[in-house]
Design an enzyme around this catalytic site. Structure first.
Site, short mmCIF file in Angstrom:
data_model
loop_
_atom_site.label_atom_id
_atom_site.label_comp_id
_atom_site.label_asym_id
_atom_site.label_seq_id
_atom_site.Cartn_x
_atom_site.Cartn_y
_atom_site.Cartn_z
CE1 TYR A 160 -11.64 -25.30 64.51
CE2 TYR A 160 -13.93 -25.40 63.85
CZ TYR A 160 -12.82 -26.00 64.39
OH TYR A 160 -12.90 -27.30 64.83
CD1 TRP A 162 -13.13 -29.54 61.04
CD2 TRP A 162 -12.69 -31.44 59.94
NE1 TRP A 162 -12.72 -30.48 61.96
CE2 TRP A 162 -12.46 -31.66 61.31
CE3 TRP A 162 -12.50 -32.50 59.05
CZ2 TRP A 162 -12.03 -32.87 61.82
CZ3 TRP A 162 -12.06 -33.72 59.56
CH2 TRP A 162 -11.83 -33.90 60.93
N1 LIG Z 1 -24.39 -27.96 67.82
C1 LIG Z 1 -23.17 -28.36 67.46
N2 LIG Z 1 -22.38 -27.55 66.73
C2 LIG Z 1 -21.15 -27.95 66.38
C3 LIG Z 1 -20.65 -29.21 66.76
C4 LIG Z 1 -21.50 -30.06 67.54
O1 LIG Z 1 -21.11 -31.18 67.93
N3 LIG Z 1 -22.75 -29.60 67.86
N4 LIG Z 1 -19.39 -29.59 66.41
C5 LIG Z 1 -18.42 -28.54 66.19
C6 LIG Z 1 -17.19 -29.08 65.60
S1 LIG Z 1 -16.37 -30.26 66.52
C7 LIG Z 1 -16.66 -28.64 64.45
S2 LIG Z 1 -15.12 -29.22 63.95
C8 LIG Z 1 -17.35 -27.60 63.63
C9 LIG Z 1 -17.21 -27.82 62.13
O2 LIG Z 1 -17.49 -26.65 61.46
P1 LIG Z 1 -16.84 -26.35 60.03
O3 LIG Z 1 -15.49 -26.91 59.95
O4 LIG Z 1 -17.00 -24.89 59.78
O5 LIG Z 1 -17.80 -27.19 59.08
P2 LIG Z 1 -17.64 -27.66 57.58
O6 LIG Z 1 -19.01 -28.00 57.13
O7 LIG Z 1 -16.62 -28.72 57.47
O8 LIG Z 1 -17.18 -26.34 56.83
C10 LIG Z 1 -16.11 -26.29 55.98
C11 LIG Z 1 -16.40 -25.26 54.89
O9 LIG Z 1 -15.21 -25.14 54.11
C12 LIG Z 1 -15.54 -25.20 52.73
N5 LIG Z 1 -14.36 -25.73 52.02
C13 LIG Z 1 -14.01 -27.02 51.87
N6 LIG Z 1 -12.87 -27.11 51.16
C14 LIG Z 1 -12.49 -25.86 50.87
C15 LIG Z 1 -11.38 -25.33 50.18
O10 LIG Z 1 -10.50 -26.04 49.67
N7 LIG Z 1 -11.32 -23.97 50.09
C16 LIG Z 1 -12.27 -23.15 50.63
N8 LIG Z 1 -12.12 -21.84 50.51
N9 LIG Z 1 -13.33 -23.65 51.29
C17 LIG Z 1 -13.43 -24.98 51.40
C18 LIG Z 1 -16.76 -26.08 52.67
O11 LIG Z 1 -17.48 -25.83 51.47
C19 LIG Z 1 -17.50 -25.68 53.94
O12 LIG Z 1 -18.37 -24.61 53.72
O13 LIG Z 1 -18.75 -27.57 63.97
C20 LIG Z 1 -18.95 -27.36 65.38
N10 LIG Z 1 -20.36 -27.11 65.64
N1 LIG Z 2 -19.32 -38.98 59.95
C1 LIG Z 2 -18.72 -37.96 60.57
N2 LIG Z 2 -17.61 -38.19 61.31
C2 LIG Z 2 -17.02 -37.17 61.98
C3 LIG Z 2 -17.48 -35.82 61.86
C4 LIG Z 2 -18.65 -35.61 61.07
O1 LIG Z 2 -19.13 -34.47 60.94
N3 LIG Z 2 -19.23 -36.69 60.46
N4 LIG Z 2 -16.83 -34.81 62.51
C5 LIG Z 2 -15.46 -35.03 63.01
C6 LIG Z 2 -15.13 -34.04 64.04
S1 LIG Z 2 -14.68 -32.47 63.55
C7 LIG Z 2 -15.12 -34.31 65.35
S2 LIG Z 2 -14.70 -33.10 66.48
C8 LIG Z 2 -15.46 -35.66 65.85
C9 LIG Z 2 -16.45 -35.58 67.01
O2 LIG Z 2 -16.41 -36.74 67.75
P1 LIG Z 2 -17.41 -36.89 68.99
O3 LIG Z 2 -17.51 -35.62 69.73
O4 LIG Z 2 -17.00 -38.09 69.75
O5 LIG Z 2 -18.76 -37.18 68.19
P2 LIG Z 2 -20.30 -36.87 68.50
O6 LIG Z 2 -21.04 -37.53 67.39
O7 LIG Z 2 -20.56 -35.43 68.71
O8 LIG Z 2 -20.62 -37.62 69.86
C10 LIG Z 2 -20.32 -38.97 70.04
C11 LIG Z 2 -21.42 -39.69 70.79
O9 LIG Z 2 -21.65 -39.08 72.04
C12 LIG Z 2 -23.02 -39.21 72.38
N5 LIG Z 2 -23.39 -38.23 73.41
C13 LIG Z 2 -23.89 -36.99 73.24
N6 LIG Z 2 -24.09 -36.40 74.44
C14 LIG Z 2 -23.72 -37.30 75.38
C15 LIG Z 2 -23.68 -37.28 76.82
O10 LIG Z 2 -24.03 -36.31 77.48
N7 LIG Z 2 -23.20 -38.42 77.42
C16 LIG Z 2 -22.80 -39.51 76.73
N8 LIG Z 2 -22.33 -40.55 77.42
N9 LIG Z 2 -22.83 -39.54 75.38
C17 LIG Z 2 -23.28 -38.46 74.73
C18 LIG Z 2 -23.72 -39.02 71.06
O11 LIG Z 2 -25.00 -39.63 71.08
C19 LIG Z 2 -22.76 -39.66 70.06
O12 LIG Z 2 -23.15 -40.98 69.77
O13 LIG Z 2 -16.06 -36.45 64.82
C20 LIG Z 2 -15.34 -36.42 63.59
N10 LIG Z 2 -15.91 -37.42 62.73
MO LIG Z 3 -14.54 -31.04 65.29
#
Ligand SMILES: Nc1nc2c(c(=O)[nH]1)N[C@H]1C(S)=C(S)[C@@H](COP(=O)(O)OP(=O)(O)OC[C@H]3O[C@@H](n4cnc5c(=O)[nH]c(N)nc54)[C@H](O)[C@@H]3O)O[C@H]1N2
Ligand SMILES: Nc1nc2c(c(=O)[nH]1)N[C@H]1C(S)=C(S)[C@@H](COP(=O)(O)OP(=O)(O)OC[C@H]3O[C@@H](n4cnc5c(=O)[nH]c(N)nc54)[C@H](O)[C@@H]3O)O[C@H]1N2
Ligand SMILES: [Mo]
Length: 829
Positions: A160, A162
């Protein structure tokens, strides 16, 4: 305003002064220059050529890459991106960074002893450089052996992550295709982003709802009086996208401000968008949002303010939900504003006022996804839709609810251009052998990976079904970084030992690569050809993502790596169908052109013309400007019924009732999470808000100059309220230790009143940097928040991650400061 926004971005959250920013940028330039002088870092094509600019794109936006003598020397944003991302420069840095994976590498112990190698020493950095032939032989040999001697259930390919933008460069589809041709593997379902929402919404509205077009921004600007951003930070999360971001929401915010729309932000953090709109900030206690929504419903019911007609025509099960509100439901508790005030710390009179305000005028409720990335996360989207249904404005211009205005700018009106589709399909499993039920599930909920490693052969529940965890032996991870994204790092490190073989394919030495046995160097996007849209929904343009530089060192594109593996497995022709990457780009374009020609929607030139020009832009027809989601359904709920069991919005679900889950009752309910501030005997006093990073996308770009914009004392910033900091003797810029019973990490303190008391923030994605891998509770020197978070499913229904459900404590760190080393490649690499 855009200038304003940019200024704000530079000076925001981490109270970085303009002067500090400027000095940071100048040292960044020096840093980038130093990086470029790393020995061996040279482009291959070194023929003297005039410098040129190539338009391409990334998660952070479309940009021109400047190429000088085969080197990617600088970049500038595409001129039509009116809100370029401050992190864009990092896209150049990753190509030449010191953490670039240069060669195929194998862990020494694995090279010597294969699957009998000691697994405790994974992560110690002792790698040996090998030839591509050797590395590919090792990988293909193991895949072949497992398929023949064990079965497809022995390989976990649920990889999994991005990855990068681009319709061709989708390494996860490539992995799936290769594994399916080889006889199959165990895959994963849903995602870390919104699995709880994706689990519950099909029962409530018959679809995921948070995907695809949403009521347009124009409709909001013209009609909405109150807009509520609930657990959402749209300025931050809209900065990036899977396709190339169009960044159109920023104009929307400008227009909302001009229109004088009242904004309310419900969030433990006062985010930039809230300040920009002069919004009312309700600093809710984390994880009590369901209680707040339910108490507003209680006011609407008891004061007879709810829309009876909408409830009668368009929803099912209101009687059961009303009983619950009135204290006649399963928990016998009446959901009064006073009840909710005690849980949310939002006064009862404010809760009453919100109920009145929402029904008096046109109200748009907007939710982010943090409130569902929690224990019992299914309850939030359900409570949210239930509240919107009682307000009764669903399907009206500028009214109702939206669960995705914070990503991909889904409120931007669409052009008529066809969406580009991936260049390859994963196909279906070639069943070399049957897959008996007792061998386990063919796909697991993505966030249950560690559970699977700990409990092979054991039963788990998911969405009304009982399934068995397979007994996996090998994993192949590509385009993701599980050693950042998964929760409870120490538990994960232990469980990871179950794998006999770990293969990681990436372009940088992430912790996941460091904890692998075989590391395959991939290229970055700028080292291969691809094609992508600007705007996942708006489809503003197609961009030819032409190769900027030749692959560095010995890196190969994912496609080249999987092709070489397929050949070793005797599957070369089936895998590639004889196509090069550029052939696939051509096919993706041809498919779009065929649709456009047949429907006569837009005129697309011949491929060669497009590729030569590098871009095609599209116009938005006026008729698409004011589209309203659920308008058809509202107008005629019989003719345009929703794909739920009853055709209506289900406020009560019989299918969920049948599951009999006490952790997911059949209507939206307040359930106490495992850890939160309202808990009676809580073990730690502060709630950890591990939301998404402002200046990165997860862990991507962490090793670049962008780090210098926000890091504190060389570590991930930890935001803490002034009072909490004072009580602990912590000052801005101090190094702190953040800890709980699961783990500990260092971070740099940012003391602020933009975060409510008792809540701290460490954004997800800082690279994991353990002091001593032999220590089961080792300190992460850099600030990976997932050393602290729990690894539990949201409920048996969705089994989503509960990443945000986490209590910690923070103290000033006074010990000797360990140097952050995770951005240097391992010794022999
Ligand atoms: N505590 C906490 N943990 C979270 C979250 C949170 O809100 N709180 N959010 C979760 C969410 S919503 C998400 S989506 C995940 C994200 O987790 P990931 O999607 O695993 O995070 P990325 O850092 O985007 O990792 C992408 C990896 O792919 C590699 N990559 C990029 N392009 C390429 C390519 O073309 N080829 C290859 N082979 N590799 C490539 C990058 O170098 C990087 O190491 O994290 C989750 N974890
Ligand atoms: N710049 C940037 N943009 C991103 C990403 C990134 O890594 N960087 N990741 C992308 C991905 S994969 C995803 S899934 C989305 C995630 O999108 P979201 O899940 O919406 O993003 P978060 O930043 O985790 O949380 C949004 C807001 O919720 C608030 N929050 C946290 N806990 C609580 C709670 O218990 N109650 C309330 N009311 N608010 C709370 C946080 O303070 C934050 O401001 O973002 C995407 N966009
Ligand atoms: Mo995500």
């Amino acid at each position: 305003m855009l200038q304003n926004l940019k200024e704000k971005k530079m000076s925001e959250t981490h109270s970085l002064s303009r002067r500090r920013f400027l000095s940071a940028t100048s040292s960044l330039t020096a840093l980038a220059a130093a990086d470029m002088m790393l020995p061996g870092v040279v482009g291959r094509a070194f023929a003297a050529e005039a410098p040129k600019e190539i338009l391409t794109g990334s998660h952070w936006g479309a940009f021109y890459a400047k190429v000088d003598n085969g080197r990617f020397t600088s970049l500038r944003p595409w001129e039509k991106d009116f809100h370029p991302n401050a992190a864009l420069d990092g896209v150049q840095d990753v190509v030449y960074s010191s953490s670039r994976i240069r060669y195929p590498m194998v862990r020494r112990a694995y090279l010597e002893k294969g699957i009998k190698a000691d697994r405790d020493s994974r992560g110690d950095g002792d790698f040996v450089r090998v030839s591509w032939d050797k590395a590919l032989d090792l990988v293909a040999g193991e895949l072949k052996r497992l398929e023949e001697q064990e079965g497809p259930w022995a390989v976990y390919a649920g990889s999994y992550g991005w990855r990068s933008s681009g319709e061709i460069g989708n390494p996860q589809i490539m992995l799936t295709r290769l594994m399916n041709l080889n006889g199959g593997a165990v895959y994963s379902s849903s995602n870390y982003s919104k699995a709880a929402l994706e689990g519950i919404m099909p029962y409530v509205v018959g679809s995921i709802d948070a995907a695809g077009p949403q009521t347009t921004y124009q409709s909001v600007i013209e009609n909405t009086k109150t807009i509520v951003f609930w657990g959402a930070d749209p300025f931050k999360t809209n900065q990036i996208a899977f396709a190339l971001p169009d960044h159109e929401e920023y104009k929307w915010f400008e227009d909302m401000k001009k229109a004088g729309i009242k904004a309310i932000f419900i969030n433990p953090i006062n985010v930039e968008a809230s300040k920009y709109l002069n919004a009312e900030w309700l600093a809710i206690r984390p994880h009590s949002d369901v209680a707040l929504a339910i108490a507003i419903c209680h006011v609407l019911l008891t004061e007879k303010l709810y829309d009876k007609e909408f409830i009668a025509n368009c929803t099912f099960g209101f009687d059961k939900f009303s009983d619950y509100l009135l204290g006649k439901g399963w928990d016998k508790v009446e959901k009064t504003p006073e009840w909710a005030a005690a849980l949310t710390e939002i006064p009862a009179d404010v809760i009453r006022r919100l109920a009145h305000q929402f029904v008096e005028n046109r109200t748009m409720l907007v939710s982010g996804w943090s409130c569902q990335r929690q224990h019992h996360g299914e309850q939030w989207p359900w409570a949210f839709v239930t509240l919107a249904s009682m307000i009764g404005q669903v399907g009206l211009p500028g009214g109702g609810f939206c669960q995705n205005y914070h990503l991909y700018s889904l409120g931007s009106p669409a052009t008529m251009a066809p969406a580009l589709a991936p260049g390859m399909s994963g196909g279906t499993r070639k069943a070399n052998k049957p897959w008996p039920k007792e061998k386990g599930a063919q796909s697991i909920p993505v966030a249950r990976v560690v559970d699977m490693l700990e409990k092979p052969g054991q039963t788990y529940e998911h969405n009304g079904e009982k399934k068995i965890y397979p007994d996996v032996k090998l994993t192949y991870w590509v385009g993701g970084n599980p050693f950042h994204h998964h929760q409870d790092r120490n538990r994960m490190r232990k469980a990871w030992r179950k794998f006999e073989t770990v293969i990681v394919q990436d372009f940088q030495w992430t912790a996941s690569a460091r904890f692998a046995d075989i590391v395959l160097p991939a290229t970055t996007t700028t080292e291969r050809d691809d094609i992508e849209m600007v705007g996942a929904n708006s489809k503003r343009a197609y961009i030819a993502m032409k190769k900027v530089v030749e692959p560095l060192f010995e890196s190969k594109s994912d496609y080249a790596i999987f092709t070489a593996l397929a050949e070793r497995l005797g599957l070369g022709q089936e895998f590639t169908e004889g196509k090069s990457e550029l052939d696939m780009v051509r096919d993706v374009y041809a498919a779009a052109k065929k649709t456009a020609d047949a429907k006569k929607t837009v005129t697309l030139p011949a491929f060669e013309e497009f590729w030569e020009k590098g871009i095609i832009e599209f116009e938005t027809p006026a008729k698409n400007q004011r589209w309203v989601k659920y308008a058809d359904f509202r107008e005629d709920p019989i003719e345009n019924m929703l794909p739920t069991g009853t055709g209506k919005i289900e406020l009560y679900s019989k299918p969920i009732e049948k599951m009999g889950y006490d952790d997911c009752p059949p209507h939206a309910s307040w359930l106490e999470p495992l850890e939160w501030l309202g808990q009676k005997d809580k073990a730690y006093p502060l709630h950890m808000n591990s939301n998404h990073p402002l200046h990165r996308m997860h862990s991507q770009l962490n090793g670049t100059r962008v780090r210098k914009i926000y890091e504190v004392a060389d570590r991930e910033p930890c935001m803490i309220n002034t009072k909490d900091a004072a009580a602990r003797g912590i000052k801005n810029g101090d190094v702190v230790r953040v800890f709980n019973g699961r783990g500990q990490c260092l971070a740099g303190a940012v003391v602020s009143d933009d975060i409510r008391p008792s809540v701290v923030q460490l954004q997800e994605g800082a690279w994991y940097d353990p002091v001593d891998i032999k220590d089961a509770n080792t300190l992460c020197k850099h600030g990976d928040v997932n050393v602290l978070t729990p690894d539990i499913g949201s409920s048996r229904l969705a089994q989503a991650t509960s990443a945000h459900t986490c209590l910690v404590d923070v103290e000033k760190y006074t010990g000797p400061l360990p140097k952050v080393t995770v951005f240097d490649a391992p010794a022999n690499a």
